[in-house]
Design a protein around this motif. Structure first.
Motif, PDB file in Angstrom:
ATOM      1  N   LEU A 102      55.575  -4.586 -38.329  1.00 50.84           N
ATOM      2  CA  LEU A 102      56.106  -4.579 -36.970  1.00 50.84           C
ATOM      3  C   LEU A 102      55.117  -3.849 -36.072  1.00 50.84           C
ATOM      4  O   LEU A 102      54.952  -2.629 -36.182  1.00 50.84           O
ATOM      5  CB  LEU A 102      57.475  -3.890 -36.944  1.00 50.84           C
ATOM      6  N   LEU A 103      54.442  -4.596 -35.208  1.00 53.64           N
ATOM      7  CA  LEU A 103      53.402  -4.044 -34.341  1.00 53.64           C
ATOM      8  C   LEU A 103      53.943  -3.922 -32.922  1.00 53.64           C
ATOM      9  O   LEU A 103      54.440  -4.901 -32.351  1.00 53.64           O
ATOM     10  CB  LEU A 103      52.162  -4.934 -34.344  1.00 53.64           C
ATOM     11  N   LEU A 104      53.834  -2.726 -32.347  1.00 49.46           N
ATOM     12  CA  LEU A 104      54.368  -2.476 -31.014  1.00 49.46           C
ATOM     13  C   LEU A 104      53.279  -1.972 -30.076  1.00 49.46           C
ATOM     14  O   LEU A 104      52.583  -1.002 -30.368  1.00 49.46           O
ATOM     15  CB  LEU A 104      55.498  -1.442 -31.091  1.00 49.46           C
ATOM     16  N   ASP A 105      53.137  -2.652 -28.958  1.00 45.70           N
ATOM     17  CA  ASP A 105      52.237  -2.223 -27.894  1.00 45.70           C
ATOM     18  C   ASP A 105      52.877  -1.023 -27.194  1.00 45.70           C
ATOM     19  O   ASP A 105      53.971  -1.123 -26.629  1.00 45.70           O
ATOM     20  CB  ASP A 105      52.060  -3.388 -26.913  1.00 45.70           C
ATOM     21  N   VAL A 106      52.217   0.137 -27.257  1.00 43.25           N
ATOM     22  CA  VAL A 106      52.751   1.338 -26.613  1.00 43.25           C
ATOM     23  C   VAL A 106      51.832   1.804 -25.481  1.00 43.25           C
ATOM     24  O   VAL A 106      51.738   2.994 -25.177  1.00 43.25           O
ATOM     25  CB  VAL A 106      52.991   2.479 -27.633  1.00 43.25           C
ATOM     26  N   GLY A 107      51.152   0.836 -24.861  1.00 42.18           N
ATOM     27  CA  GLY A 107      50.363   1.170 -23.684  1.00 42.18           C
ATOM     28  C   GLY A 107      51.264   1.515 -22.509  1.00 42.18           C
ATOM     29  O   GLY A 107      52.443   1.143 -22.474  1.00 42.18           O
ATOM     30  N   ARG A 108      50.707   2.210 -21.527  1.00 43.61           N
ATOM     31  CA  ARG A 108      51.499   2.657 -20.379  1.00 43.61           C
ATOM     32  C   ARG A 108      52.130   1.485 -19.628  1.00 43.61           C
ATOM     33  O   ARG A 108      53.178   1.635 -18.988  1.00 43.61           O
ATOM     34  CB  ARG A 108      50.610   3.468 -19.437  1.00 43.61           C
ATOM     35  N   VAL A 145      53.520  -0.212 -36.752  1.00 44.67           N
ATOM     36  CA  VAL A 145      52.183   0.042 -36.224  1.00 44.67           C
ATOM     37  C   VAL A 145      52.289   0.155 -34.702  1.00 44.67           C
ATOM     38  O   VAL A 145      52.821  -0.739 -34.040  1.00 44.67           O
ATOM     39  CB  VAL A 145      51.203  -1.080 -36.601  1.00 44.67           C
ATOM     40  N   PHE A 146      51.799   1.264 -34.152  1.00 44.16           N
ATOM     41  CA  PHE A 146      51.829   1.510 -32.714  1.00 44.16           C
ATOM     42  C   PHE A 146      50.407   1.526 -32.198  1.00 44.16           C
ATOM     43  O   PHE A 146      49.535   2.188 -32.788  1.00 44.16           O
ATOM     44  CB  PHE A 146      52.516   2.841 -32.415  1.00 44.16           C
ATOM     45  N   GLY A 147      50.169   0.846 -31.084  1.00 46.93           N
ATOM     46  CA  GLY A 147      48.803   0.768 -30.579  1.00 46.93           C
ATOM     47  C   GLY A 147      48.691   0.953 -29.079  1.00 46.93           C
ATOM     48  O   GLY A 147      49.468   0.377 -28.312  1.00 46.93           O
TER      49      GLY A 147
END
Length: 328
Positions: A102-108, A145-147
């Motif tokens: 599970l990949l999560l985009d954690v950009g602002r 996974v956080f990116g």
């Protein structure tokens, strides 16, 4: 213009992860109410039937039947089809434990608001909870996974759904100070070694461009992929008196720029881009959920797995609509 189109209707400061989100009860109930064979088959079809890409594997034969309109071409067993004189589909049940990434985009940018009043990352996180609820029921191994632009962080996970929620909530209690790096997340996904593991990538509708399709195609060659594409609020359609700020710069959108014509043009453009992306993903064998609220994502998720189940739709829709989902 581009910056304004990517703006979200948001408060000045991002909020922490929602701890009392009503959609969570629906997600947990969905995972508990569905029987294991239904869960296994639903996820298996979403994953494109791993065994069809593992000739000679140790999977147990589940079904042999004639090809029907709507079946994926990848499910056709050509040797059996040649013997029968018509296209035949074979489905198998995997006897090994699967892995889900599970990949999560954690950009602002994911702090932008949506029409529901939720922030994009909150909707994306709820979508991941839906996959986790079913995957854990199937005893899958889950990796989070956080990116963002500063780092890509993998969080191995062991435990039940409650523990998953705690892990995810803890990770979302962050400062949200870095921009996104969708290229790094896609590269990470492409390098995942355990082939055929399900990959779920959650981001917003502004992250992916035509240039990313080639990398997505590389991923779908070795892994089943589902994209969660969160729709953010249209800044030109904001209600009177609402404050519209850019998720990156924090600048306010002048009120005189908000009008029906601009809002309609933005909606048309976004709908076109979402449809084009979904079409491309479908051609690659992937799936996409595009919605602007957790409620809509939940309903789309139910429809996705219902379509995957085809003849078994009633087994899924009956309990799901009883949880308050869209029963239309």
């Amino acid at each position: 213009m581009i910056r304004a189109m990517n703006a979200g209707m948001a408060e000045a400061q991002p909020l922490p992860a929602v701890s009392h989100d009503p959609i969570r009860a629906k997600i947990e109930a969905m995972g508990n109410r569905l029987n294991l064979p239904t869960v296994a088959k639903a996820l298996g079809v979403i994953e494109g039937e791993h065994s069809s890409r593992r000739p000679g594997g140790s999977d147990e034969l589940m079904e042999v039947r004639a090809y029907e309109a709507g079946d994926e071409a990848r499910l056709i067993e050509w040797k059996t089809s040649a013997r029968q004189g018509r296209p035949m589909v074979i489905r198998r049940e995997r006897l090994v434990t699967s892995r889900v990434w599970l990949l999560l985009d954690v950009g602002r940018e994911m702090t932008a608001s949506c029409e529901s009043g939720e922030m994009a990352y909150q909707i994306a996180a709820n979508a991941l909870r839906m996959f986790a609820a079913l995957s854990l029921r199937r005893s899958d191994e889950i990796s989070l996974v956080f990116g963002d632009a500063a780092s890509i962080t993998r969080v191995p996970f062991n435990g039940d759904f409650c523990q998953f929620e705690r892990t995810l909530d803890s990770a979302l209690e962050r400062k949200w100070e870095h921009t996104r790096n969708i290229d790094a997340l896609l590269t990470y996904a492409r390098r995942i070694k355990d082939r055929n593991a399900l990959i779920v990538l959650a981001t917003d509708e502004h992250a992916l461009t035509k240039e990313h399709l080639q990398e997505i195609h590389r991923i779908t060659r070795t892994h089943p992929l589902t994209l969660i594409d969160v729709a953010t609020a249209n800044p030109f359609a904001a209600a009177a008196g609402a404050t519209v700020t850019d998720a990156l710069s924090g600048r306010r959108l002048p009120a005189f720029l908000r009008d029906k014509r601009a809002a309609a043009e933005v909606n048309t453009h976004r709908e076109y881009m979402a449809a084009a992306l979904e079409r491309e993903l479908s051609h690659m064998g992937g799936h996409m959920i595009h919605a602007g609220s957790s409620e809509a994502v939940f309903n789309d998720f139910i429809r996705l797995v219902s379509r995957a189940l085809a003849k078994d739709t009633r087994n899924l829709v009956a309990p799901a609509t009883g949880l308050g989902g869209d029963s239309r």
